[in-house]
Design an enzyme around this catalytic site. Structure first.
Site, PDB file in Angstrom:
ATOM      1  N   ARG A   1       0.688  -1.275  -0.088  1.00 36.85           N
ATOM      2  CA  ARG A   1       0.088   0.028  -0.166  1.00 36.85           C
ATOM      3  C   ARG A   1       0.905   1.323  -0.087  1.00 36.85           C
ATOM      4  O   ARG A   1       0.474   2.467   0.455  1.00 36.85           O
ATOM      5  CB  ARG A   1      -0.934   0.049   1.241  1.00 36.85           C
ATOM      6  CG  ARG A   1      -1.718  -0.932   1.409  1.00 36.85           C
ATOM      7  CD  ARG A   1      -2.879  -1.367   0.479  1.00 36.85           C
ATOM      8  NE  ARG A   1      -3.823  -2.481   0.678  1.00 36.85           N
ATOM      9  CZ  ARG A   1      -3.671  -3.600   0.085  1.00 36.85           C
ATOM     10  NH1 ARG A   1      -2.635  -4.220  -0.555  1.00 36.85           N
ATOM     11  NH2 ARG A   1      -4.775  -4.650   0.868  1.00 36.85           N
TER      12      ARG A   1
ATOM     13  N   GLU B   1      -4.946   5.294   7.118  1.00 34.62           N
ATOM     14  CA  GLU B   1      -4.270   5.196   5.728  1.00 34.62           C
ATOM     15  C   GLU B   1      -4.862   6.317   4.760  1.00 34.62           C
ATOM     16  O   GLU B   1      -4.329   6.726   3.803  1.00 34.62           O
ATOM     17  CB  GLU B   1      -5.030   4.029   5.063  1.00 34.62           C
ATOM     18  CG  GLU B   1      -4.867   3.629   3.661  1.00 34.62           C
ATOM     19  CD  GLU B   1      -5.169   2.240   3.237  1.00 34.62           C
ATOM     20  OE1 GLU B   1      -5.128   1.103   4.059  1.00 34.62           O
ATOM     21  OE2 GLU B   1      -5.271   2.087   1.949  1.00 34.62           O
TER      22      GLU B   1
ATOM     23  N   SER C   1     -10.719   0.925   4.055  1.00 35.33           N
ATOM     24  CA  SER C   1     -10.213   0.962   5.394  1.00 35.33           C
ATOM     25  C   SER C   1      -9.480   2.090   5.825  1.00 35.33           C
ATOM     26  O   SER C   1      -9.029   2.703   5.203  1.00 35.33           O
ATOM     27  CB  SER C   1      -8.854  -0.087   4.981  1.00 35.33           C
ATOM     28  OG  SER C   1      -9.473  -1.208   4.562  1.00 35.33           O
TER      29      SER C   1
HETATM   30  P1  FAD Z   1      -7.937   9.920  -3.858  1.00 35.96           P
HETATM   31  O1  FAD Z   1      -8.656   9.465  -2.677  1.00 35.96           O
HETATM   32  O2  FAD Z   1      -8.563  11.127  -4.539  1.00 35.96           O
HETATM   33  O3  FAD Z   1      -6.471  10.150  -3.805  1.00 35.96           O
HETATM   34  C1  FAD Z   1      -5.586   9.224  -3.512  1.00 35.96           C
HETATM   35  C2  FAD Z   1      -3.840   9.755  -3.576  1.00 35.96           C
HETATM   36  O4  FAD Z   1      -3.582   9.724  -4.896  1.00 35.96           O
HETATM   37  C3  FAD Z   1      -3.757  11.083  -3.063  1.00 35.96           C
HETATM   38  O5  FAD Z   1      -2.593  11.240  -2.222  1.00 35.96           O
HETATM   39  C4  FAD Z   1      -3.998  12.099  -4.136  1.00 35.96           C
HETATM   40  O6  FAD Z   1      -3.177  13.076  -4.049  1.00 35.96           O
HETATM   41  C5  FAD Z   1      -3.320  11.014  -5.051  1.00 35.96           C
HETATM   42  N1  FAD Z   1      -3.662  11.010  -6.500  1.00 35.96           N
HETATM   43  C6  FAD Z   1      -5.094  10.899  -7.354  1.00 35.96           C
HETATM   44  N2  FAD Z   1      -4.708  11.200  -8.485  1.00 35.96           N
HETATM   45  C7  FAD Z   1      -3.645  11.484  -8.783  1.00 35.96           C
HETATM   46  C8  FAD Z   1      -3.067  11.982 -10.075  1.00 35.96           C
HETATM   47  N3  FAD Z   1      -3.492  12.023 -11.215  1.00 35.96           N
HETATM   48  N4  FAD Z   1      -1.740  12.353  -9.912  1.00 35.96           N
HETATM   49  C9  FAD Z   1      -0.918  12.393  -8.786  1.00 35.96           C
HETATM   50  N5  FAD Z   1      -1.548  11.916  -7.588  1.00 35.96           N
HETATM   51  C10 FAD Z   1      -2.973  11.633  -7.519  1.00 35.96           C
HETATM   52  N6  FAD Z   1      -8.250   0.676  -1.580  1.00 35.96           N
HETATM   53  C11 FAD Z   1      -7.264  -0.467  -1.633  1.00 35.96           C
HETATM   54  O7  FAD Z   1      -6.190  -0.500  -1.893  1.00 35.96           O
HETATM   55  N7  FAD Z   1      -7.991  -1.958  -1.616  1.00 35.96           N
HETATM   56  C12 FAD Z   1      -9.451  -2.149  -1.563  1.00 35.96           C
HETATM   57  O8  FAD Z   1      -9.800  -3.117  -1.725  1.00 35.96           O
HETATM   58  C13 FAD Z   1     -10.088  -0.864  -1.476  1.00 35.96           C
HETATM   59  N8  FAD Z   1     -11.343  -0.872  -1.231  1.00 35.96           N
HETATM   60  C14 FAD Z   1     -12.182   0.166  -0.781  1.00 35.96           C
HETATM   61  C15 FAD Z   1     -13.566  -0.030  -0.659  1.00 35.96           C
HETATM   62  C16 FAD Z   1     -14.288   1.273  -0.466  1.00 35.96           C
HETATM   63  C17 FAD Z   1     -15.620   1.165   0.055  1.00 35.96           C
HETATM   64  C18 FAD Z   1     -13.646   2.484  -0.371  1.00 35.96           C
HETATM   65  C19 FAD Z   1     -14.599   3.791  -0.050  1.00 35.96           C
HETATM   66  C20 FAD Z   1     -12.396   2.693  -0.566  1.00 35.96           C
HETATM   67  C21 FAD Z   1     -11.636   1.503  -0.813  1.00 35.96           C
HETATM   68  N9  FAD Z   1     -10.122   1.655  -1.171  1.00 35.96           N
HETATM   69  C22 FAD Z   1      -9.652   0.371  -1.239  1.00 35.96           C
HETATM   70  C23 FAD Z   1      -9.639   2.954  -0.775  1.00 35.96           C
HETATM   71  C24 FAD Z   1      -9.330   3.681  -2.084  1.00 35.96           C
HETATM   72  O9  FAD Z   1     -10.472   3.333  -2.956  1.00 35.96           O
HETATM   73  C25 FAD Z   1      -8.115   3.588  -2.963  1.00 35.96           C
HETATM   74  O10 FAD Z   1      -6.896   4.271  -1.941  1.00 35.96           O
HETATM   75  C26 FAD Z   1      -8.065   4.230  -4.195  1.00 35.96           C
HETATM   76  O11 FAD Z   1      -6.887   3.997  -4.913  1.00 35.96           O
HETATM   77  C27 FAD Z   1      -8.221   5.799  -4.150  1.00 35.96           C
HETATM   78  O12 FAD Z   1      -8.820   6.327  -5.377  1.00 35.96           O
HETATM   79  P2  FAD Z   1      -9.098   7.826  -5.654  1.00 35.96           P
HETATM   80  O13 FAD Z   1      -9.129   8.190  -7.066  1.00 35.96           O
HETATM   81  O14 FAD Z   1     -10.551   7.879  -4.893  1.00 35.96           O
HETATM   82  O15 FAD Z   1      -7.988   8.638  -4.935  1.00 35.96           O
HETATM   83  P1  NAP Z   2     -10.391  -9.859   5.271  1.00 35.23           P
HETATM   84  O1  NAP Z   2     -10.556 -10.668   4.251  1.00 35.23           O
HETATM   85  O2  NAP Z   2     -11.647 -10.069   6.563  1.00 35.23           O
HETATM   86  O3  NAP Z   2      -9.013  -9.792   6.056  1.00 35.23           O
HETATM   87  C1  NAP Z   2      -8.914  -9.030   6.958  1.00 35.23           C
HETATM   88  C2  NAP Z   2      -7.475  -8.664   7.104  1.00 35.23           C
HETATM   89  O4  NAP Z   2      -6.613  -9.700   7.156  1.00 35.23           O
HETATM   90  C3  NAP Z   2      -7.234  -7.703   5.933  1.00 35.23           C
HETATM   91  O5  NAP Z   2      -7.021  -6.515   6.273  1.00 35.23           O
HETATM   92  C4  NAP Z   2      -6.070  -8.742   5.230  1.00 35.23           C
HETATM   93  O6  NAP Z   2      -5.002  -7.773   5.066  1.00 35.23           O
HETATM   94  C5  NAP Z   2      -5.696  -9.732   6.150  1.00 35.23           C
HETATM   95  N1  NAP Z   2      -5.479 -11.054   5.447  1.00 35.23           N
HETATM   96  C6  NAP Z   2      -6.600 -11.982   5.361  1.00 35.23           C
HETATM   97  N2  NAP Z   2      -6.222 -12.940   4.587  1.00 35.23           N
HETATM   98  C7  NAP Z   2      -4.841 -12.960   4.265  1.00 35.23           C
HETATM   99  C8  NAP Z   2      -4.068 -13.322   3.625  1.00 35.23           C
HETATM  100  N3  NAP Z   2      -4.237 -14.740   3.096  1.00 35.23           N
HETATM  101  N4  NAP Z   2      -2.767 -12.873   3.686  1.00 35.23           N
HETATM  102  C9  NAP Z   2      -2.473 -11.877   4.013  1.00 35.23           C
HETATM  103  N5  NAP Z   2      -3.404 -11.028   4.667  1.00 35.23           N
HETATM  104  C10 NAP Z   2      -4.533 -11.325   4.733  1.00 35.23           C
HETATM  105  O7  NAP Z   2     -10.627  -8.338   4.544  1.00 35.23           O
HETATM  106  P2  NAP Z   2     -11.660  -7.455   4.127  1.00 35.23           P
HETATM  107  O8  NAP Z   2     -11.941  -6.345   4.774  1.00 35.23           O
HETATM  108  O9  NAP Z   2     -12.745  -8.371   3.745  1.00 35.23           O
HETATM  109  O10 NAP Z   2     -11.089  -6.923   2.676  1.00 35.23           O
HETATM  110  C11 NAP Z   2     -10.684  -7.880   1.663  1.00 35.23           C
HETATM  111  C12 NAP Z   2      -9.618  -7.541   0.918  1.00 35.23           C
HETATM  112  O11 NAP Z   2      -9.922  -6.029   0.422  1.00 35.23           O
HETATM  113  C13 NAP Z   2      -8.121  -7.064   1.559  1.00 35.23           C
HETATM  114  O12 NAP Z   2      -7.351  -7.418   0.605  1.00 35.23           O
HETATM  115  C14 NAP Z   2      -8.292  -5.766   2.136  1.00 35.23           C
HETATM  116  O13 NAP Z   2      -7.004  -4.950   1.910  1.00 35.23           O
HETATM  117  C15 NAP Z   2      -9.066  -4.999   0.678  1.00 35.23           C
HETATM  118  N6  NAP Z   2      -9.938  -3.848   0.988  1.00 35.23           N
HETATM  119  C16 NAP Z   2      -9.107  -2.657   1.137  1.00 35.23           C
HETATM  120  C17 NAP Z   2      -9.755  -1.577   1.511  1.00 35.23           C
HETATM  121  C18 NAP Z   2      -8.869  -0.371   1.626  1.00 35.23           C
HETATM  122  O14 NAP Z   2      -9.477   0.807   1.767  1.00 35.23           O
HETATM  123  N7  NAP Z   2      -7.393  -0.310   1.636  1.00 35.23           N
HETATM  124  C19 NAP Z   2     -10.820  -1.511   1.838  1.00 35.23           C
HETATM  125  C20 NAP Z   2     -11.799  -2.700   1.679  1.00 35.23           C
HETATM  126  C21 NAP Z   2     -11.056  -4.168   1.396  1.00 35.23           C
HETATM  127  P3  NAP Z   2      -4.713  -7.099   3.449  1.00 35.23           P
HETATM  128  O15 NAP Z   2      -5.424  -6.046   3.737  1.00 35.23           O
HETATM  129  O16 NAP Z   2      -3.382  -6.805   3.511  1.00 35.23           O
HETATM  130  O17 NAP Z   2      -5.256  -8.136   2.299  1.00 35.23           O
END
Ligand code: FAD
Ligand code: NAP
Length: 342
Positions: free
Chosen positions: A167, A338, A241
């Site tokens: 991340r 985050e 998250s």
């Molecule tokens: P923003 O929040 O608008 O920006 C994020 C960052 O990127 C900021 O630092 C911004 O300055 C930078 N940025 C954006 N565009 C540019 C550009 N063109 N040039 C330079 N910098 C830029 N994240 C995960 O990793 N895994 C998931 O499974 C996941 N699930 C999610 C589920 C939900 C319901 C929600 C609401 C969020 C989730 N996220 C997840 C978090 C989020 O979706 C990601 O971090 C996503 O990449 C953010 O995209 P955004 O375009 O909305 O970025």
């Molecule tokens: P989950 O499957 O309930 O798991 C809980 C946590 O345990 C996660 O954060 C995940 O880490 C870790 N985990 C579970 N299984 C794993 C494995 N086999 N190896 C390593 N790590 C493991 O999580 P969830 O909330 O339902 O989300 C599912 C996936 O979507 C995850 O990968 C999560 O990162 C992603 N997600 C991300 C965001 C975001 O905003 N960043 C939001 C929603 C969902 P990891 O997060 O490292 O996978």
């Protein structure tokens, strides 16, 4: 190019927080991105680079410029790698990530299925190193094209220069606010190998009597799992998250294991480092499903903070602080947001 003064950002952040910025600029082409960089240089105002605002928490009106890419487009480009199975696809940074995942699959370009339904734009995917269900976008990124704000110069970063890790990327640290990303080229494959190792993916497929899923079936299953567990920002504002999962030294893990035994979920990162899910710790502190003012902790995943309706950014921050303090007291571990907080 959109250029609007006194702009309301409520629909540009998935928490749905009501907050304004002094000026909002949206660029649709690379030329407009150059012009935007010039504005940022000449105005000398504070600025935020925004994508879909799904990793953002606004706590006040922003007294500066918010810029966003609306560069569209997806094109397959010649692969200098010389392998027939590699597919290089160059995408505009303003494209919606999940719309592209759907198009990749339709075109028979594979590798992004597990990253289905992640909100946000292509530009942010390269900043955030988005990840889910055992896949990280760093494994698909070939190069990132950007404009350096300070000089107006166009640059292209190969994957290795972006310093990707869990991340994380250099765009979040040393390069923060230094570049406007205009395009990301992903390296996909023309043969499909499903990645079903994570969590309950196999189980969810078996329940549908699918043993060898197509890419579309895998995508649909991931979307179903996500929809069952995560709140839809259109219904309940959230930024996914809210906290990062802490990666702790083995000694810290051993200490906690002594206390919580095998009930404590953990994932080995390497010999010396263990990831402990922050959501589990928050749940152990009794926060799952609880509210503080108009801010709440999602009942199905304690890692997600939600806007219960009309919450201010400060109310979400108060909840965040209360949770961090309880986790620190109970586990001796600092958890960090985050989400970008302004
Ligand atoms: P923003 O929040 O608008 O920006 C994020 C960052 O990127 C900021 O630092 C911004 O300055 C930078 N940025 C954006 N565009 C540019 C550009 N063109 N040039 C330079 N910098 C830029 N994240 C995960 O990793 N895994 C998931 O499974 C996941 N699930 C999610 C589920 C939900 C319901 C929600 C609401 C969020 C989730 N996220 C997840 C978090 C989020 O979706 C990601 O971090 C996503 O990449 C953010 O995209 P955004 O375009 O909305 O970025
Ligand atoms: P989950 O499957 O309930 O798991 C809980 C946590 O345990 C996660 O954060 C995940 O880490 C870790 N985990 C579970 N299984 C794993 C494995 N086999 N190896 C390593 N790590 C493991 O999580 P969830 O909330 O339902 O989300 C599912 C996936 O979507 C995850 O990968 C999560 O990162 C992603 N997600 C991300 C965001 C975001 O905003 N960043 C939001 C929603 C969902 P990891 O997060 O490292 O996978």
């Amino acid at each position: 190019m959109k250029d609007i003064l006194n702009y309301q950002l409520q629909h540009n952040n998935t928490f749905g927080i009501v907050a304004k910025c002094k000026r909002f600029i949206e660029f649709e082409t690379e030329d407009e991105a150059f012009q935007t960089a010039e504005v940022l240089r000449s105005e000398q105002e504070p600025f935020i680079i925004l994508g879909g605002g799904s990793n953002l928490l606004l706590t006040r009106d922003f007294d500066g410029v918010v810029v966003r890419s609306a560069i569209q487009g997806l094109e397959r480009v010649e692969s200098p790698l010389g392998t027939e199975t590699d597919v290089l696809v160059r995408c505009g940074s303003g494209e919606e990530w999940d719309k592209l995942v759907a198009q990749f699959i339709e075109n028979g370009w594979y590798g992004a299925e597990n990253l289905s339904a992640i909100p946000g734009d292509v530009g942010a995917s390269a900043v955030q190193n988005i990840g889910a269900y055992g896949v990280e976008v760093k494994d698909l990124i070939y190069k990132v094209e950007a404009i350096e704000i300070a000089t107006g110069k166009k640059t292209s970063f190969p994957n290795a220069e972006c310093q990707y890790s869990y991340r994380q990327s250099k765009f979040k640290h040393g390069w923060k606010n230094k570049y406007l990303i205009t395009h990301v080229t992903y390296r996909l494959g023309s043969t499909f190998t499903p990645n079903m190792r994570y969590g309950n993916i196999s189980e969810a497929l078996s329940a549908q009597e699918i043993t060898n899923p197509t890419a579309q079936q895998l995508r649909e299953t991931i979307i179903k799992i996500r929809n069952e567990k995560l709140p839809d920002p259109k219904i309940e504002g959230n930024a996914g998250s809210f906290f990062m999962n802490p990666i702790v030294e083995r000694s810290v893990y051993e200490r906690l294991k002594g206390q919580y035994g095998d009930t404590m979920p953990h994932y080995v990162v390497d010999e010396e480092h263990i990831k402990i899910p922050a959501g589990w710790m928050i749940e152990q502190c009794g926060w799952k499903g609880k509210t503080l003012g108009r801010a709440g902790v999602h009942a199905k995943q304690a890692l997600v903070l939600v806007n219960k309706g009309g919450a201010t950014g400060e109310e979400i921050v108060s909840l965040c602080d209360a949770i961090r303090s309880d986790v620190k007291e109970k586990f001796g571990i600092d958890i960090h947001p985050e989400v970008n907080i302004y």
